[in-house]
Motif scaffolding. Structure first.
Motif, mmCIF file in Angstrom:
data_model
loop_
_atom_site.group_PDB
_atom_site.id
_atom_site.type_symbol
_atom_site.label_atom_id
_atom_site.label_comp_id
_atom_site.label_asym_id
_atom_site.label_seq_id
_atom_site.Cartn_x
_atom_site.Cartn_y
_atom_site.Cartn_z
ATOM 1 N N PHE A 142 0.808 -1.203 0.000
ATOM 2 C CA PHE A 142 0.000 0.000 0.000
ATOM 3 C C PHE A 142 0.842 1.253 0.000
ATOM 4 O O PHE A 142 2.035 1.227 0.248
ATOM 5 N N TYR A 143 0.153 2.353 -0.328
ATOM 6 C CA TYR A 143 0.766 3.671 -0.430
ATOM 7 C C TYR A 143 -0.133 4.655 0.302
ATOM 8 O O TYR A 143 -1.349 4.637 0.119
ATOM 9 N N VAL A 144 0.466 5.538 1.092
ATOM 10 C CA VAL A 144 -0.257 6.587 1.815
ATOM 11 C C VAL A 144 -0.014 7.906 1.096
ATOM 12 O O VAL A 144 1.129 8.243 0.779
ATOM 13 N N GLY A 145 -1.091 8.652 0.849
ATOM 14 C CA GLY A 145 -0.956 9.919 0.159
ATOM 15 C C GLY A 145 -1.923 10.964 0.665
ATOM 16 O O GLY A 145 -2.705 10.725 1.587
ATOM 17 N N MET A 146 -1.885 12.121 0.027
ATOM 18 C CA MET A 146 -2.754 13.255 0.361
ATOM 19 C C MET A 146 -3.097 13.959 -0.939
ATOM 20 O O MET A 146 -2.270 14.037 -1.847
ATOM 21 N N THR A 147 -4.328 14.452 -1.057
ATOM 22 C CA THR A 147 -4.748 15.141 -2.269
ATOM 23 C C THR A 147 -5.916 16.076 -1.983
ATOM 24 O O THR A 147 -6.616 15.912 -0.987
ATOM 25 N N GLY A 148 -6.136 16.994 -2.891
ATOM 26 C CA GLY A 148 -7.298 17.873 -2.836
ATOM 27 C C GLY A 148 -8.397 17.416 -3.779
ATOM 28 O O GLY A 148 -9.462 18.030 -3.835
ATOM 29 N N ASP A 149 -8.147 16.339 -4.534
ATOM 30 C CA ASP A 149 -9.142 15.832 -5.488
ATOM 31 C C ASP A 149 -9.008 14.318 -5.570
ATOM 32 O O ASP A 149 -8.302 13.782 -6.434
ATOM 33 N N LEU A 150 -9.686 13.635 -4.679
ATOM 34 C CA LEU A 150 -9.538 12.184 -4.573
ATOM 35 C C LEU A 150 -10.005 11.427 -5.815
ATOM 36 O O LEU A 150 -9.312 10.505 -6.250
ATOM 37 N N PRO A 151 -11.125 11.781 -6.433
ATOM 38 C CA PRO A 151 -11.511 11.054 -7.652
ATOM 39 C C PRO A 151 -10.458 11.147 -8.764
ATOM 40 O O PRO A 151 -10.140 10.140 -9.408
ATOM 41 N N VAL A 152 -9.899 12.328 -8.965
ATOM 42 C CA VAL A 152 -8.853 12.484 -9.984
ATOM 43 C C VAL A 152 -7.603 11.704 -9.582
ATOM 44 O O VAL A 152 -6.971 11.033 -10.404
#
Length: 105
Positions: A18-28
């Motif tokens: 697995f990979y942990v991340g952060m975003t402002g647009d999860l669907p994209v």
């Protein structure tokens, strides 16, 4: 003006890398992971299934949560995923798919 939402998230492969991340647009971001647009760990291990996410109003909180989780042991990350998503289903599997009458899910 609409309030912006930010996300800390975990994507996994079928072999439970697995990979942990952060975003402002999860669907994209999920489209990007599925298409392998990011060189590195998530692409190498085919981490393309959303297994956990959390919403935040402030970007600094999402970044802090991402960093916190990245610092955890693998066992602790697995416990977090299993608590919210015990079968590790892809939470984004149906995002963007159209249903009868042309509506999106």
């Amino acid at each position: 003006m609409a309030e912006r939402i930010y996300y800390a998230y975990i994507v996994a492969s079928r072999s439970l890398n697995f990979y942990v991340g952060m975003t402002g647009d999860l669907p994209v971001r999920m489209i990007q992971h599925r298409e392998g647009r990011f060189e590195g760990h998530s692409k190498r291990f085919n981490c393309d299934r959303l297994v956990w996410f959390e919403r935040f109003v402030f970007v600094k909180d999402a970044i802090a949560r991402e960093k916190q989780i990245k610092g955890w042991t693998r066992a602790k990350k697995i416990t977090l995923i299993k608590r919210e998503n015990p079968t590790w289903i892809d939470l984004s599997e149906d995002w963007g798919k159209t249903v009868e009458f042309g509506r999106e899910l």
